[in-house]
Design a protein around this motif. Structure first.
Motif, mmCIF file in Angstrom:
data_model
loop_
_atom_site.group_PDB
_atom_site.id
_atom_site.type_symbol
_atom_site.label_atom_id
_atom_site.label_comp_id
_atom_site.label_asym_id
_atom_site.label_seq_id
_atom_site.Cartn_x
_atom_site.Cartn_y
_atom_site.Cartn_z
ATOM 1 N N ARG A 51 15.301 5.068 -0.112
ATOM 2 C CA ARG A 51 14.429 4.466 0.905
ATOM 3 C C ARG A 51 13.192 5.322 1.137
ATOM 4 N NH1 ARG A 51 15.678 2.058 6.913
ATOM 5 N NH2 ARG A 51 13.517 1.535 7.355
ATOM 6 N N ARG A 54 10.921 4.999 -1.909
ATOM 7 C CA ARG A 54 10.368 3.638 -1.990
ATOM 8 C C ARG A 54 9.205 3.482 -1.010
ATOM 9 N NH1 ARG A 54 12.979 -0.423 0.772
ATOM 10 N NH2 ARG A 54 14.964 0.594 0.345
ATOM 11 N N GLU A 55 9.417 3.955 0.216
ATOM 12 C CA GLU A 55 8.350 3.804 1.213
ATOM 13 C C GLU A 55 7.131 4.642 0.857
ATOM 14 O OE1 GLU A 55 9.604 4.161 5.246
ATOM 15 O OE2 GLU A 55 10.983 2.463 5.102
ATOM 16 N N GLU A 58 5.248 2.732 -1.593
ATOM 17 C CA GLU A 58 4.502 1.635 -0.964
ATOM 18 C C GLU A 58 3.246 2.156 -0.283
ATOM 19 O OE1 GLU A 58 7.045 -0.532 1.713
ATOM 20 O OE2 GLU A 58 8.060 -1.408 -0.024
ATOM 21 N N VAL A 77 -3.138 7.534 -1.507
ATOM 22 C CA VAL A 77 -3.593 6.644 -0.442
ATOM 23 C C VAL A 77 -4.852 5.907 -0.793
ATOM 24 C CG1 VAL A 77 -4.172 6.399 1.973
ATOM 25 C CG2 VAL A 77 -2.629 8.203 1.267
ATOM 26 N N ARG A 78 -4.693 4.943 -1.610
ATOM 27 C CA ARG A 78 -5.845 4.127 -1.929
ATOM 28 C C ARG A 78 -5.807 2.825 -1.168
ATOM 29 N NH1 ARG A 78 -5.089 4.451 -8.208
ATOM 30 N NH2 ARG A 78 -7.284 4.845 -7.821
ATOM 31 N N LYS A 79 -4.921 2.729 -0.191
ATOM 32 C CA LYS A 79 -4.827 1.461 0.526
ATOM 33 C C LYS A 79 -5.046 1.677 2.011
ATOM 34 C CE LYS A 79 -1.015 0.503 -2.269
ATOM 35 N NZ LYS A 79 0.395 0.234 -2.164
ATOM 36 N N GLN B 81 -4.637 -5.572 3.417
ATOM 37 C CA GLN B 81 -4.638 -4.285 2.740
ATOM 38 C C GLN B 81 -5.847 -4.200 1.835
ATOM 39 O OE1 GLN B 81 -0.888 -1.615 2.115
ATOM 40 N NE2 GLN B 81 -1.202 -3.116 0.505
ATOM 41 N N PHE B 82 -6.687 -3.240 2.110
ATOM 42 C CA PHE B 82 -7.852 -3.061 1.267
ATOM 43 C C PHE B 82 -7.648 -1.861 0.375
ATOM 44 C CE2 PHE B 82 -9.402 -5.570 4.679
ATOM 45 C CZ PHE B 82 -10.325 -6.407 4.096
ATOM 46 N N ALA B 83 -7.891 -2.075 -0.877
ATOM 47 C CA ALA B 83 -7.830 -0.944 -1.785
ATOM 48 C C ALA B 83 -9.093 -0.125 -1.569
ATOM 49 C CB ALA B 83 -7.763 -1.444 -3.213
ATOM 50 N N ILE B 84 -8.934 1.180 -1.370
ATOM 51 C CA ILE B 84 -10.120 2.018 -1.251
ATOM 52 C C ILE B 84 -10.167 2.985 -2.408
ATOM 53 C CG2 ILE B 84 -10.759 1.954 1.155
ATOM 54 C CD1 ILE B 84 -8.725 4.104 1.676
#
Lengths: 234, 234
Positions: A51, A54-55, A58, A77-79, B81-84
DNA sequence: AAGCCCCTTATGTCTATATATATAGGCATT
DNA sequence: AATGCCTATATATATAGACATAAGGGGCTT
């Protein structure tokens, strides 16, 4: 190093893994130990480790592939997640009073650009609305909306003089797909007047198209009052 | 109705629940059966049902509270969710050639607005950079960046003439927190020239502040060339 | 009516275990 | 060198059962 005690929750494990990534104990592009091994190290179980990993995957820190293992992404962290609330909520949660006004309501053949944008047949009649959303007495958002009546039963009978199309649509029509864009536009005379801006001012604008099972439902252009920012933290 | 067969995966359960929400079998604001009951109905286990509901809640369809139960949200607060991506990736993935140029590099005492915005002491020396990112020959993004040297070892020795500060920072300095804002600004003379726009044009702008364990690291203002849109689908 | 306590209940999480599935990498065949 | 098959392995998911924890609601007290 943070000595892994027993009884670690999946949150704790997430934190330890994150720390190790930050401290380059597990460098970018490198492979993490397998879930089984980590479970042993943390005296936890594979389920719990799973878990946690997985998170983190995500959230954009890790990449996981069967058999290949779990890898640290080099640019994490591209989101960014933006909550997209109803205008009403955005205003009231801010402590202001929400006020709504219908500016214009017409039914007319869809203009060519709209047909192209939403993929609807030439000349189809659509419902066109313009409305204002106020925070207290200050203009907050000017909404220009197009609704395809074929996809939305009863919309032509709906009364939009007291509450906005968004509220109505949310109640009546679910959607399955959504495209949301942010852009900067230049206030024309009309928009400027409604938003209390000068013509030519830069206006933060959102464009939103929704579909229901492939059927185009509605397109909204939302013009925000000057100074508006859309912010996300992560 | 879709007769719940045995051996349903958590994905199947998610789909069934979503369908029922769309078909108003479970109306907005209404309470779902408990996990235990659903597990029985789907001849599954509570663990599996739990995962399905948990994910639907994360996606903004449901609200869950201990003891209170699981409730259908009336306005699915869908999260976009925006891809940055790094500018470099955004350009190359688009098939264009990425080109970078350093415009200016100075070290100077932080201006008052920056101190306030980033919560750094008055008069602290900061590194200030201006750079351009091109997609092929077309201007793509004008970057104005401030870096707090105290938080970033060696940054004053780094060479930013060939590759951008973003690339460098991603490699060298992890961050733990990030604030990302989108807004619309008006191009001043300088920005307009760099981006091939007219002074006064509306410019889609991103502002990005990052911290490392509470320490402010860097603030970047990213001015995008006219016509830019940030788009998300869901 | 307001406040407090307790019990019940639904979700939150962990453990232990088992099966499913994708796939990297080796080996054999073409 | 390219192709195809095999197998070991890491993740993906399911099951069963337990305890933890928040919070709604009833009943009692003030």
């Amino acid at each position: 190093m943070a000595a892994p005690r027993a009884n670690m929750s999946y949150r704790d494990i997430k934190q330890v893994v994150l720390d190790r990534i930050h401290n380059k104990i597990w460098a970018p592009d490198s492979l993490l130990p397998s879930e089984t091994d980590l479970a042993e190290e943390f005296s936890s179980t594979r389920t719990t480790v799973n878990r946690a990993l997985r998170e983190l995957a995500e959230e954009g820190y890790l990449e996981r592939k069967r058999k290949a293992g779990t890898r640290v992404l080099n640019s994490p962290v591209r989101k960014a997640q933006f909550a997209i609330p109803l205008v009403r909520d955005e205003i009231t949660e801010n402590g202001s009073e929400y006020r709504y006004a219908l500016v214009e309501r017409t039914v007319l053949p869809a203009p060519a650009w709209l047909c192209a944008r939403m993929d609807i047949p030439q000349g189809l009649d659509v419902l066109h609305l313009r409305c204002m959303h106020y925070a207290g007495s200050a203009p907050f958002q000017y909404e220009v909306r197009w609704i395809v009546p074929d996809s939305v039963p009863d919309v032509l009978e709906a009364d939009f003089s007291c509450s906005g199309p968004n509220d109505w649509l949310v109640q009546k029509v679910p959607f399955t797909n959504l495209e949301l864009s942010f852009l900067a536009t230049k206030a024309d005379q009309s928009v400027a007047e409604f938003l209390g801006a000068q013509a030519g001012d830069p206006i933060f604008t959102a464009e939103r198209i929704t579909w229901l099972r492939g059927q185009p439902v509605t397109l909204a252009k939302l013009f925000f009052a000057p100074g508006y920012r859309m912010t996300a933290n992560l």
